[in-house]
Motif scaffolding. Structure first.
Motif, PDB file in Angstrom:
ATOM      1  N   ALA A 134       0.835  -1.198   0.000  1.00 37.53           N
ATOM      2  CA  ALA A 134       0.000   0.000   0.000  1.00 37.53           C
ATOM      3  C   ALA A 134       0.872   1.252   0.000  1.00 37.53           C
ATOM      4  O   ALA A 134       0.616   2.194  -0.754  1.00 37.53           O
ATOM      5  CB  ALA A 134      -0.933  -0.007   1.205  1.00 37.53           C
ATOM      6  N   ALA A 135       1.919   1.245   0.826  1.00 40.78           N
ATOM      7  CA  ALA A 135       2.780   2.423   0.931  1.00 40.78           C
ATOM      8  C   ALA A 135       3.552   2.660  -0.361  1.00 40.78           C
ATOM      9  O   ALA A 135       3.709   3.784  -0.812  1.00 40.78           O
ATOM     10  CB  ALA A 135       3.735   2.249   2.099  1.00 40.78           C
ATOM     11  N   SER A 136       4.036   1.580  -0.988  1.00 43.59           N
ATOM     12  CA  SER A 136       4.808   1.719  -2.228  1.00 43.59           C
ATOM     13  C   SER A 136       3.903   1.848  -3.441  1.00 43.59           C
ATOM     14  O   SER A 136       4.397   1.941  -4.542  1.00 43.59           O
ATOM     15  CB  SER A 136       5.729   0.515  -2.426  1.00 43.59           C
ATOM     16  N   GLU A 137       2.597   1.807  -3.219  1.00 43.90           N
ATOM     17  CA  GLU A 137       1.604   1.886  -4.303  1.00 43.90           C
ATOM     18  C   GLU A 137       1.884   0.842  -5.373  1.00 43.90           C
ATOM     19  O   GLU A 137       2.138   1.158  -6.529  1.00 43.90           O
ATOM     20  CB  GLU A 137       1.576   3.282  -4.907  1.00 43.90           C
ATOM     21  N   LEU A 138       1.873  -0.392  -4.958  1.00 45.35           N
ATOM     22  CA  LEU A 138       2.088  -1.493  -5.884  1.00 45.35           C
ATOM     23  C   LEU A 138       0.831  -2.358  -5.942  1.00 45.35           C
ATOM     24  O   LEU A 138       0.177  -2.590  -4.924  1.00 45.35           O
ATOM     25  CB  LEU A 138       3.279  -2.349  -5.433  1.00 45.35           C
TER      26      LEU A 138
END
Lengths: 324, 356
Positions: B91-95
């Motif tokens: 979620a944080a790395s937007e993957l």
């Protein structure tokens, strides 16, 4: 009846007659693991606490509200038997030191299957061994995730067909060599490492007793025949356990203080085919794959023989700093 | 085609262009992993890995997502707990990634029976930090096929992990299914963020460590704006016989199917009862519930847990209507008969038969 009488005469001197792992558990017919655990508990005796990772052994022996265990036993998650064992050992030590519990030796034992030892549990196991807890870790290796329906693990041997390494036109099954777990443990410089198989009960009892006496970490790798997962006849459990040793696929040895020793040594190794042919998981193998497995077994066996012949105990090395 | 749910999801994933799957054995989702082991061997550019742990599996998916592949993993409740760190990183790395959770009774190792106790974990983030995963809850074989395809589309569109919540009943039940048309992953639009070597262009990087507090705040608001747009666009729900209802049951997944059977029974008795079935659990169909509350003054939330979604229903309604709850945790599967008794006793206790 005569045989039972003979058992009383001779075997009772070799094996404790009290049972700590009771009948009525839910293991499959011919389960090598249940046999091994029964013997292991006899060797451990009452002054034991066992931390048991999730797996076949936990499922079959502790179906709520029943239990097969006559020893103090805690069931833990898949990855952390060694970590919980570390905590139990440290906790007992602290309570003993503070005088809160009687000052007597209680052995902490952690048990896990091949997945719980070699895959998901390796990190916790490595940590426990490195920290030097007074902990005996026993790997009950039936060479796949049997409890969840025969998925491969890093303990699955080359060529075996499992549900996640299926054999077929495109594949001959498992394509990697079995992880050499006892060597990984020796590399942690633990005082005692041994391999056992319930087909050699006296050897198993002796090694577990020896491991119990070790002050510090010890590791026992128990080869557990699984007729269900291996697609083998359930009456062949003992025979397969002997064949795996006689073919050199799973040699029985112990490493005490770095010194290797065979405890059961076949005069000549039987061809691996004798062992493979009884099992459905190897039925698809072609002669060239069998030959590859045979060469792999020779290679590993010779390496082990070399260590038995040439390696000294670590305590001797300390006396001769420039040896070799 | 007649297929069991876990096979439907696996096959639909491959047809949706999933070319990387990492799994780890845990009941009751092994059929999915096993199907993938065989099916992916037949797809020339696909990779199947049985990982050494759930943590490894989710992080393999993270790695595969960085290379641009449509990637998936599956597990069951205790395994999902181990995956939470990886999901937070995704979620944080937007993957993009698709994660299947075949829920079972908990907490702890629990059991392997169908349950819905992971609602909070899935919809509220589950791992650390301010994030949400998109959560879809199919209730039939066909929906499992359709939502699997949708999950991959949403994952790519929003660059977000998508969780499909099912249970052992959905996974094992065999139903006739029309499978989606296979797509060629090479036909998908190229992704601008992937890591695939840096020849003839500056190198890129993907990370979730943002030490500067102001940058971190901005990143959090950016994610939040994304969740707002997801909430605007992606809400899915099914309404069943709600038009004239005095009482509406709210349930999802397996529980909704049981509730539907119960509602059929009580309708025969003349009770005006309907069903609202959230299909997307995050975003939650708040608007539909608020809309219903103009007429419906009593809602019954039925879950196979001690009560998790009921909180979202209450938050949606903000006191507009009365919310009742019935739950069976621990892997108990209620019968439609049992639920129809719960519904009818509530119906008469609240004197709903007199309302018009």
């Amino acid at each position: 009846m005569d045989q039972v009488a003979n058992f009383d005469l001779f075997a009772s001197r070799l094996a404790d007659r009290s049972e700590y792992f009771s009948a009525g558990h839910r293991a499959c017919q011919g389960c090598g693991e249940a046999l091994a655990v029964r013997l292991i508990c006899k060797a451990l005796g009452e002054e034991t606490v066992i931390a048991n990772a999730t797996g076949c052994m936990e499922i079959i022996s502790s179906m709520y509200p029943t239990t097969a265990w006559g020893l103090p036993w805690i069931h833990v998650a898949f990855e952390n038997a060694a970590a919980v064992g570390s905590g139990v050992e440290a906790g007992l030590k602290a309570l003993r030191r503070k005088g809160r519990i009687p000052n007597r030796e209680v052995k902490t034992v952690a048990m896990a299957g091949d997945g719980g030892t070699m895959d998901i549990g390796l990190q916790a196991l490595s940590g426990a061994m490195e920290r030097g807890h007074n902990l005996l870790f026993i790997c009950l290796d039936n060479e796949a995730y049997m409890n969840t329906g025969i998925q491969r693990s890093s303990g699955t041997p080359m060529g075996a067909s499992t549900t996640t390494s299926p054999a077929g036109k495109l594949s001959y099954g498992q394509k990697t060599w079995k992880k050499n777990m006892p060597e990984i443990m020796v590399a942690h410089r633990v005082p005692y490492v041994a391999t056992v198989c319930p087909s050699y009960p006296i050897d198993l009892l002796n090694k577990v007793k020896k491991a119990k006496e070790v002050k510090g970490p010890a590791y026992i790798h128990c080869f557990s025949v699984c007729p269900t997962g291996w697609r083998a006849a359930s009456e062949l459990t003992i025979a397969l356990g002997r064949l795996v040793v006689e073919t050199g696929i799973f040699p029985l040895f112990e490493v005490e203080d770095g010194k290797y020793r065979f405890t059961v040594k076949p005069d000549t190794l039987r061809p691996v085919k004798d062992y493979l042919k009884h099992q459905g998981r190897f039925r698809h193998l072609t002669p060239d794959v069998i030959e590859m497995i045979q060469q792999g077994v020779y290679h590993e066996y010779n390496k082990l023989q070399d260590k038995v012949d040439n390696l000294h105990a670590w305590s001797e090395l300390r006396k001769k700093p420039h040896a070799r | 085609m007649l297929m069991r749910g876990s096979h439907v999801i696996a096959e639909s994933a491959i047809r949706a262009g999933c070319r990387f799957y990492a799994g780890y054995p845990i009941t009751p989702q092994n059929e999915l992993t096993e199907y993938m082991a065989g099916a992916m061997a037949k797809v020339s550019d696909a990779t199947f890995i049985q990982a050494e742990s759930e943590i490894a599996a989710i992080n393999m998916v993270l790695g595969a997502a960085m290379t641009g592949a449509r990637a998936m993993t599956s597990s069951s409740s205790p395994g999902l707990s181990l995956k939470q760190e990886g999901i937070s990183f995704l979620a944080a790395s937007e993957l993009p990634a698709v994660i299947i959770n075949t829920m079972r009774g908990g907490p702890g190792l629990g059991n392997i029976a169908p349950a819905q106790g992971d609602y909070f974990q899935a919809t509220k983030g589950g791992g650390h930090g301010d994030y949400h995963s998109i959560v879809l809850a199919p209730a039939s074989g066909q929906e499992q096929a359709d939502l699997t395809v949708k999950a991959f589309e949403c994952a790519d569109r929003y660059r977000s992990p998508v969780i499909i919540l099912i249970d052992g009943m959905m996974g094992q039940m065999m139903e006739p299914v029309i499978l989606p048309e296979p797509i060629d992953p090479r036909s998908l639009p190229p992704k601008s963020y992937i890591l695939n070597g840096a020849s003839q262009r500056p190198s890129r990087f993907i990370k979730s460590l943002i030490l500067d507090t102001r940058d971190m705040e901005e990143h959090n608001w950016k994610l939040q704006r994304k969740y707002e747009s997801i909430t605007r666009d992606l809400i899915l729900h099914e309404s069943y016989l709600t038009n004239d209802a005095n009482l509406v049951v709210i349930a999802y997944g397996t529980a909704a199917r049981i509730a539907k059977g119960a509602i059929k029974r009580v309708r025969e008795m003349g009770l005006k009862v309907g069903l609202l079935r959230p299909i997307s659990l995050y975003p939650f169909p708040k608007g539909a519930i608020v809309e219903l509350s103009r007429i419906v003054k009593h809602f019954l939330v039925f879950e196979m847990s001690t009560g998790q979604m009921v909180e979202d229903v209450k938050l949606s309604l903000e006191g507009r209507s009365k919310v009742h709850f019935y739950g069976r945790p621990g892997g108990i599967i209620s019968t439609p008969d049992e639920i129809s008794k719960v519904i009818s006793s509530l119906y008469y206790r609240q004197n709903l038969e007199e309302e018009q």
